[in-house]
Write a protein that holds these residues in place. Sequence first.
Motif, PDB file in Angstrom:
ATOM      1  N   HIS A 202       0.833  -1.201   0.000  1.00 56.63           N
ATOM      2  CA  HIS A 202       0.000   0.000   0.000  1.00 56.63           C
ATOM      3  C   HIS A 202       0.870   1.255   0.000  1.00 56.63           C
ATOM      4  CE1 HIS A 202      -2.813  -2.978   1.709  1.00 56.63           C
ATOM      5  NE2 HIS A 202      -3.711  -2.287   1.029  1.00 56.63           N
ATOM      6  N   GLN A 203       0.326   2.313  -0.602  1.00 57.72           N
ATOM      7  CA  GLN A 203       0.981   3.623  -0.544  1.00 57.72           C
ATOM      8  C   GLN A 203      -0.075   4.696  -0.751  1.00 57.72           C
ATOM      9  OE1 GLN A 203       4.406   3.997  -3.099  1.00 57.72           O
ATOM     10  NE2 GLN A 203       4.953   6.003  -2.286  1.00 57.72           N
ATOM     11  N   VAL A 204       0.034   5.750   0.062  1.00 59.77           N
ATOM     12  CA  VAL A 204      -0.884   6.883  -0.029  1.00 59.77           C
ATOM     13  C   VAL A 204      -0.155   8.026  -0.724  1.00 59.77           C
ATOM     14  CG1 VAL A 204      -2.412   8.434   1.241  1.00 59.77           C
ATOM     15  CG2 VAL A 204      -1.933   6.150   2.156  1.00 59.77           C
ATOM     16  N   PHE A 205      -0.866   8.689  -1.639  1.00 64.48           N
ATOM     17  CA  PHE A 205      -0.310   9.802  -2.404  1.00 64.48           C
ATOM     18  C   PHE A 205      -1.154  11.050  -2.157  1.00 64.48           C
ATOM     19  CE2 PHE A 205       0.884   5.927  -4.492  1.00 64.48           C
ATOM     20  CZ  PHE A 205       2.200   6.129  -4.874  1.00 64.48           C
ATOM     21  N   TYR A 206      -0.527  12.225  -2.255  1.00 64.43           N
ATOM     22  CA  TYR A 206      -1.181  13.510  -1.987  1.00 64.43           C
ATOM     23  C   TYR A 206      -0.875  14.464  -3.133  1.00 64.43           C
ATOM     24  CZ  TYR A 206      -1.378  11.515   2.685  1.00 64.43           C
ATOM     25  OH  TYR A 206      -1.621  10.679   3.757  1.00 64.43           O
ATOM     26  N   VAL A 207      -1.919  14.875  -3.861  1.00 59.48           N
ATOM     27  CA  VAL A 207      -1.740  15.757  -5.021  1.00 59.48           C
ATOM     28  C   VAL A 207      -2.582  17.008  -4.822  1.00 59.48           C
ATOM     29  CG1 VAL A 207      -1.996  15.977  -7.515  1.00 59.48           C
ATOM     30  CG2 VAL A 207      -1.360  13.757  -6.528  1.00 59.48           C
TER      31      VAL A 207
ATOM     32  N   GLY B 187      11.612  -0.084   4.164  1.00 51.64           N
ATOM     33  CA  GLY B 187      12.066   1.298   4.163  1.00 51.64           C
ATOM     34  C   GLY B 187      11.392   2.171   3.121  1.00 51.64           C
ATOM     35  N   ASP B 188      10.405   1.633   2.420  1.00 49.52           N
ATOM     36  CA  ASP B 188       9.666   2.404   1.420  1.00 49.52           C
ATOM     37  C   ASP B 188       8.469   3.089   2.074  1.00 49.52           C
ATOM     38  OD1 ASP B 188      11.291   1.633  -0.772  1.00 49.52           O
ATOM     39  OD2 ASP B 188      10.238  -0.296  -0.879  1.00 49.52           O
ATOM     40  N   PRO B 189       8.026   4.231   1.544  1.00 53.52           N
ATOM     41  CA  PRO B 189       6.940   4.985   2.186  1.00 53.52           C
ATOM     42  C   PRO B 189       5.590   4.266   2.129  1.00 53.52           C
ATOM     43  CG  PRO B 189       7.486   5.951   0.071  1.00 53.52           C
ATOM     44  CD  PRO B 189       8.503   4.874   0.325  1.00 53.52           C
TER      45      PRO B 189
ATOM     46  N   PRO C 171       1.362  -0.878  -5.444  1.00 58.93           N
ATOM     47  CA  PRO C 171       2.110   0.008  -6.346  1.00 58.93           C
ATOM     48  C   PRO C 171       3.550  -0.483  -6.475  1.00 58.93           C
ATOM     49  CG  PRO C 171       2.081   0.940  -4.166  1.00 58.93           C
ATOM     50  CD  PRO C 171       1.228  -0.309  -4.106  1.00 58.93           C
ATOM     51  N   THR C 172       4.231  -0.009  -7.502  1.00 63.19           N
ATOM     52  CA  THR C 172       5.668  -0.248  -7.628  1.00 63.19           C
ATOM     53  C   THR C 172       6.330   0.964  -6.988  1.00 63.19           C
ATOM     54  OG1 THR C 172       5.300  -1.447  -9.679  1.00 63.19           O
ATOM     55  CG2 THR C 172       7.552  -0.705  -9.237  1.00 63.19           C
ATOM     56  N   LYS C 173       6.722   0.801  -5.724  1.00 59.12           N
ATOM     57  CA  LYS C 173       7.179   1.949  -4.937  1.00 59.12           C
ATOM     58  C   LYS C 173       8.449   2.597  -5.474  1.00 59.12           C
ATOM     59  CE  LYS C 173       4.737   0.821  -0.739  1.00 59.12           C
ATOM     60  NZ  LYS C 173       4.784   0.844   0.713  1.00 59.12           N
ATOM     61  N   GLY C 174       9.301   1.853  -6.128  1.00 59.44           N
ATOM     62  CA  GLY C 174      10.525   2.431  -6.661  1.00 59.44           C
ATOM     63  C   GLY C 174      10.438   2.786  -8.138  1.00 59.44           C
ATOM     64  N   ALA C 175       9.227   2.815  -8.691  1.00 58.13           N
ATOM     65  CA  ALA C 175       9.077   3.091 -10.122  1.00 58.13           C
ATOM     66  C   ALA C 175       9.593   4.473 -10.488  1.00 58.13           C
ATOM     67  CB  ALA C 175       7.605   2.972 -10.528  1.00 58.13           C
ATOM     68  N   MET C 176      10.114   4.590 -11.696  1.00 53.96           N
ATOM     69  CA  MET C 176      10.620   5.869 -12.175  1.00 53.96           C
ATOM     70  C   MET C 176       9.484   6.896 -12.176  1.00 53.96           C
ATOM     71  SD  MET C 176      12.413   6.938 -15.782  1.00 53.96           S
ATOM     72  CE  MET C 176      13.835   5.927 -15.508  1.00 53.96           C
ATOM     73  N   GLY C 177       9.694   8.015 -11.539  1.00 51.70           N
ATOM     74  CA  GLY C 177       8.713   9.093 -11.504  1.00 51.70           C
ATOM     75  C   GLY C 177       7.712   8.987 -10.367  1.00 51.70           C
ATOM     76  N   ALA C 178       7.674   7.833  -9.693  1.00 52.87           N
ATOM     77  CA  ALA C 178       6.725   7.687  -8.584  1.00 52.87           C
ATOM     78  C   ALA C 178       7.160   8.592  -7.439  1.00 52.87           C
ATOM     79  CB  ALA C 178       6.658   6.242  -8.116  1.00 52.87           C
ATOM     80  N   ALA C 179       6.248   9.437  -6.998  1.00 54.10           N
ATOM     81  CA  ALA C 179       6.528  10.370  -5.918  1.00 54.10           C
ATOM     82  C   ALA C 179       5.237  10.631  -5.160  1.00 54.10           C
ATOM     83  CB  ALA C 179       7.081  11.681  -6.485  1.00 54.10           C
ATOM     84  N   ILE C 180       5.340  11.268  -4.024  1.00 51.74           N
ATOM     85  CA  ILE C 180       4.178  11.524  -3.188  1.00 51.74           C
ATOM     86  C   ILE C 180       3.073  12.261  -3.944  1.00 51.74           C
ATOM     87  CG2 ILE C 180       4.977  13.726  -2.202  1.00 51.74           C
ATOM     88  CD1 ILE C 180       3.917  12.581   0.551  1.00 51.74           C
ATOM     89  N   ASN C 181       3.459  13.042  -4.960  1.00 53.86           N
ATOM     90  CA  ASN C 181       2.469  13.793  -5.736  1.00 53.86           C
ATOM     91  C   ASN C 181       2.300  13.255  -7.163  1.00 53.86           C
ATOM     92  OD1 ASN C 181       4.904  14.584  -6.744  1.00 53.86           O
ATOM     93  ND2 ASN C 181       4.524  16.781  -6.606  1.00 53.86           N
TER      94      ASN C 181
ATOM     95  N   ALA D 211       0.212   8.038 -10.414  1.00 56.10           N
ATOM     96  CA  ALA D 211       0.083   7.290 -11.666  1.00 56.10           C
ATOM     97  C   ALA D 211       1.364   6.538 -12.008  1.00 56.10           C
ATOM     98  CB  ALA D 211      -0.309   8.223 -12.801  1.00 56.10           C
ATOM     99  N   ALA D 212       2.510   7.120 -11.707  1.00 60.26           N
ATOM    100  CA  ALA D 212       3.785   6.483 -12.035  1.00 60.26           C
ATOM    101  C   ALA D 212       4.029   5.220 -11.222  1.00 60.26           C
ATOM    102  CB  ALA D 212       4.935   7.469 -11.814  1.00 60.26           C
ATOM    103  N   ALA D 213       3.381   5.101 -10.078  1.00 57.48           N
ATOM    104  CA  ALA D 213       3.580   3.938  -9.215  1.00 57.48           C
ATOM    105  C   ALA D 213       2.768   2.732  -9.658  1.00 57.48           C
ATOM    106  CB  ALA D 213       3.239   4.290  -7.768  1.00 57.48           C
ATOM    107  N   GLY D 214       1.739   2.957 -10.473  1.00 52.48           N
ATOM    108  CA  GLY D 214       0.906   1.843 -10.911  1.00 52.48           C
ATOM    109  C   GLY D 214       0.074   1.287  -9.771  1.00 52.48           C
TER     110      GLY D 214
END
Length: 186
Positions: A106-111, A129-131, A156-166, A169-172
């Motif tokens: 799981h991962q929560v994102f804030y945009v 160690g991933d958020p 989600p893919t937590k280390g995906a390129m472009g994946a960030a808190i905001n 979509a990049a995390a899938g």
Amino acid sequence: MKNLRLIPFLFAFSILLFTFGCEDDDDPIIENEEEVITTATLTLFPNGPQEMVTLGFSDPDGEGGNAPTFTTTGQLMANASYRGQMAFGNEEGSIVSEIVTEGAEHQVFYVSDGGASLSFSYDDADAFGDPIGLVTMLTTGDAGTGTLTVTLRHEPTKGAMGAAINNPAAAGGSIDAEITFDIELQ
């Protein structure tokens, strides 16, 4: 001779047993079935003299049916900092402990969007160690209005390129919950 007459019947019986005995009638086991999320609360604790702010969401009948309700208590101040605590639940209660236990999934994102300048950073992590994103730090910018979309992603893919808190979509992964709050910074 009597035994020879039984051979066709035994052969037919064997075919029937094989046909129906080998049928795979087991239902697949669904691990970590997605939860129906009907409540969400973002509580923002001030790191200064400002007041605590709570953004709430409730949709007891789930998607469709009646429109969800949104509540806000307290006033979000411009140029301030807060520690955020996100909670999700349903008719059975809170599912925060499940999200923490399955933190790697799981991962929560804030945009933020519009004229409300919000900058979030993660302040919790899973076993690798991933958020996770249930605990955050928030810094607000100048006064303005806009929106904040909180998205809970499953697998989600937590280390995906472009994946960030905001950038969820990049995390899938799949979306467990996506809630948009109206924001006003004073």
